[in-house]
Design a protein around this motif. Structure first.
Motif, PDB file in Angstrom:
ATOM      1  N   LEU A 218       1.429  -1.293   0.268  1.00 12.01           N
ATOM      2  CA  LEU A 218      -0.070  -0.092   0.466  1.00 12.01           C
ATOM      3  C   LEU A 218       0.976   1.064  -0.007  1.00 12.01           C
ATOM      4  CD1 LEU A 218      -2.758   1.279  -0.136  1.00 12.01           C
ATOM      5  CD2 LEU A 218      -2.734   0.623   2.774  1.00 12.01           C
ATOM      6  N   GLU A 219       2.339   1.207   1.055  1.00  7.61           N
ATOM      7  CA  GLU A 219       2.710   2.669   0.991  1.00  7.61           C
ATOM      8  C   GLU A 219       3.827   2.447  -0.655  1.00  7.61           C
ATOM      9  OE1 GLU A 219       4.611   6.001   1.771  1.00  7.61           O
ATOM     10  OE2 GLU A 219       2.859   4.748   2.771  1.00  7.61           O
ATOM     11  N   VAL A 220       3.964   1.567  -1.169  1.00  5.57           N
ATOM     12  CA  VAL A 220       4.331   1.957  -2.382  1.00  5.57           C
ATOM     13  C   VAL A 220       3.369   2.254  -3.501  1.00  5.57           C
ATOM     14  CG1 VAL A 220       5.417   0.062  -4.801  1.00  5.57           C
ATOM     15  CG2 VAL A 220       6.020  -0.235  -2.373  1.00  5.57           C
ATOM     16  N   ALA A 221       2.109   1.561  -3.121  1.00  6.91           N
ATOM     17  CA  ALA A 221       0.669   2.399  -4.499  1.00  6.91           C
ATOM     18  C   ALA A 221       1.176   3.781  -4.262  1.00  6.91           C
ATOM     19  CB  ALA A 221      -0.318   1.503  -3.861  1.00  6.91           C
ATOM     20  N   ARG A 222       0.991   4.254  -2.685  1.00  2.00           N
ATOM     21  CA  ARG A 222       1.045   5.088  -2.687  1.00  2.00           C
ATOM     22  C   ARG A 222       2.094   6.287  -2.815  1.00  2.00           C
ATOM     23  NH1 ARG A 222       0.097   6.220   3.265  1.00  2.00           N
ATOM     24  NH2 ARG A 222       0.138   8.892   2.868  1.00  2.00           N
ATOM     25  N   MET A 223       3.014   5.996  -3.018  1.00  2.00           N
ATOM     26  CA  MET A 223       4.753   6.587  -3.234  1.00  2.00           C
ATOM     27  C   MET A 223       4.425   6.816  -5.060  1.00  2.00           C
ATOM     28  SD  MET A 223       7.871   5.685  -0.644  1.00  2.00           S
ATOM     29  CE  MET A 223       8.479   6.872  -1.283  1.00  2.00           C
ATOM     30  N   LEU A 224       4.056   5.680  -5.717  1.00  2.00           N
ATOM     31  CA  LEU A 224       3.713   5.683  -6.553  1.00  2.00           C
ATOM     32  C   LEU A 224       3.199   6.735  -7.624  1.00  2.00           C
ATOM     33  CD1 LEU A 224       4.006   1.699  -8.058  1.00  2.00           C
ATOM     34  CD2 LEU A 224       5.431   3.585  -8.702  1.00  2.00           C
ATOM     35  N   ASP A 225       1.504   6.497  -6.539  1.00  2.00           N
ATOM     36  CA  ASP A 225       0.714   7.664  -7.154  1.00  2.00           C
ATOM     37  C   ASP A 225       1.171   9.475  -6.950  1.00  2.00           C
ATOM     38  OD1 ASP A 225      -1.936   8.602  -7.766  1.00  2.00           O
ATOM     39  OD2 ASP A 225      -1.431   9.311  -5.284  1.00  2.00           O
ATOM     40  N   LYS A 226       2.272   9.619  -6.255  1.00  2.00           N
ATOM     41  CA  LYS A 226       3.224  10.983  -5.640  1.00  2.00           C
ATOM     42  C   LYS A 226       3.668  10.531  -7.080  1.00  2.00           C
ATOM     43  CE  LYS A 226       1.619  10.547  -1.064  1.00  2.00           C
ATOM     44  NZ  LYS A 226       2.732  10.806   0.913  1.00  2.00           N
TER      45      LYS A 226
ATOM     46  N   GLY B 181      -4.889  -2.923 -12.875  1.00  2.00           N
ATOM     47  CA  GLY B 181      -6.456  -3.526 -11.584  1.00  2.00           C
ATOM     48  C   GLY B 181      -7.229  -3.081 -11.737  1.00  2.00           C
ATOM     49  N   SER B 182      -8.248  -3.865 -10.944  1.00  2.00           N
ATOM     50  CA  SER B 182      -9.563  -3.736 -10.434  1.00  2.00           C
ATOM     51  C   SER B 182      -9.873  -2.052 -10.271  1.00  2.00           C
ATOM     52  CB  SER B 182      -9.987  -4.532  -9.025  1.00  2.00           C
ATOM     53  OG  SER B 182      -9.429  -5.876 -10.206  1.00  2.00           O
ATOM     54  N   ASP B 183      -8.498  -0.747 -10.194  1.00  2.00           N
ATOM     55  CA  ASP B 183      -8.465   0.297  -9.204  1.00  2.00           C
ATOM     56  C   ASP B 183      -9.175   0.204  -7.559  1.00  2.00           C
ATOM     57  OD1 ASP B 183      -8.605   2.081 -11.632  1.00  2.00           O
ATOM     58  OD2 ASP B 183     -10.578   1.316 -11.880  1.00  2.00           O
ATOM     59  N   GLY B 184      -8.712  -0.707  -6.903  1.00  2.00           N
ATOM     60  CA  GLY B 184      -8.422  -0.859  -5.060  1.00  2.00           C
ATOM     61  C   GLY B 184      -7.386   0.062  -5.124  1.00  2.00           C
ATOM     62  N   TYR B 185      -6.213   0.066  -4.973  1.00  2.00           N
ATOM     63  CA  TYR B 185      -5.331   0.478  -4.849  1.00  2.00           C
ATOM     64  C   TYR B 185      -5.892   2.415  -4.812  1.00  2.00           C
ATOM     65  CZ  TYR B 185      -1.647  -2.485  -4.559  1.00  2.00           C
ATOM     66  OH  TYR B 185      -0.528  -3.577  -4.355  1.00  2.00           O
ATOM     67  N   ARG B 186      -6.888   2.699  -6.369  1.00  2.00           N
ATOM     68  CA  ARG B 186      -6.647   3.784  -6.585  1.00  2.00           C
ATOM     69  C   ARG B 186      -7.653   4.380  -5.507  1.00  2.00           C
ATOM     70  NH1 ARG B 186      -4.814   7.738  -6.979  1.00  2.00           N
ATOM     71  NH2 ARG B 186      -3.982   6.409  -8.905  1.00  2.00           N
ATOM     72  N   LEU B 187      -8.734   3.453  -5.193  1.00  2.00           N
ATOM     73  CA  LEU B 187      -9.871   3.471  -4.283  1.00  2.00           C
ATOM     74  C   LEU B 187      -9.130   3.742  -2.744  1.00  2.00           C
ATOM     75  CD1 LEU B 187     -12.670   3.875  -4.457  1.00  2.00           C
ATOM     76  CD2 LEU B 187     -12.797   1.615  -3.710  1.00  2.00           C
ATOM     77  N   ALA B 188      -8.482   3.428  -2.676  1.00  2.00           N
ATOM     78  CA  ALA B 188      -7.634   3.362  -1.313  1.00  2.00           C
ATOM     79  C   ALA B 188      -6.422   4.674  -0.822  1.00  2.00           C
ATOM     80  CB  ALA B 188      -6.379   1.902  -0.804  1.00  2.00           C
ATOM     81  N   ILE B 189      -5.776   4.684  -1.966  1.00  2.00           N
ATOM     82  CA  ILE B 189      -5.636   5.943  -2.002  1.00  2.00           C
ATOM     83  C   ILE B 189      -6.126   7.044  -1.826  1.00  2.00           C
ATOM     84  CG2 ILE B 189      -4.053   7.601  -3.263  1.00  2.00           C
ATOM     85  CD1 ILE B 189      -2.021   4.867  -4.611  1.00  2.00           C
TER      86      ILE B 189
END
Length: 99
Positions: free
Chosen positions: A46-54, A82-90
């Motif tokens: 999840l932190e990797v996804a947040r940092m990629l988003d940044k 993906g299914s946009d789960g990371y996007r939703l969480a971020i």
């Protein structure tokens, strides 16, 4: 939504997670459900996804999180295809951080 993991048992798992009233109850549930390593791996992704988003670089992400480039690449692929789960969480995390 078509899902590769959707079934009756997974539905019950998610219903159970959603029934937790606060962070402490989530900690208690997940400590029983998962190993420490599994929980840490999920939190790391999840932190990797947040940092990629940044728009952080793979090197920055690897240094801060300890994630391998393979893990970072897998998370990035899920963010893009993906299914946009990371996007939703971020997005939800951003909302709570702004409050």
């Amino acid at each position: 939504m078509a899902s590769k993991i959707k079934n009756e048992l997974t539905d019950k798992l998610f219903e159970c997670i959603l029934s937790m009233k606060d962070k402490d109850e989530c900690y208690r549930l997940f400590e029983d459900l998962c190993t420490v390593h599994e929980i840490q791996s999920i939190a790391q992704r999840l932190e990797v996804a947040r940092m990629l988003d940044k728009k952080c670089t793979y090197i920055e992400i690897a240094e801060k999180t300890g994630a391998s480039t393979a893990t970072i690449s897998r998370v990035n692929r899920a963010l893009v295809y993906g299914s946009d789960g990371y996007r939703l969480a971020i997005d939800r995390l951003k909302e709570t951080e702004e409050e």
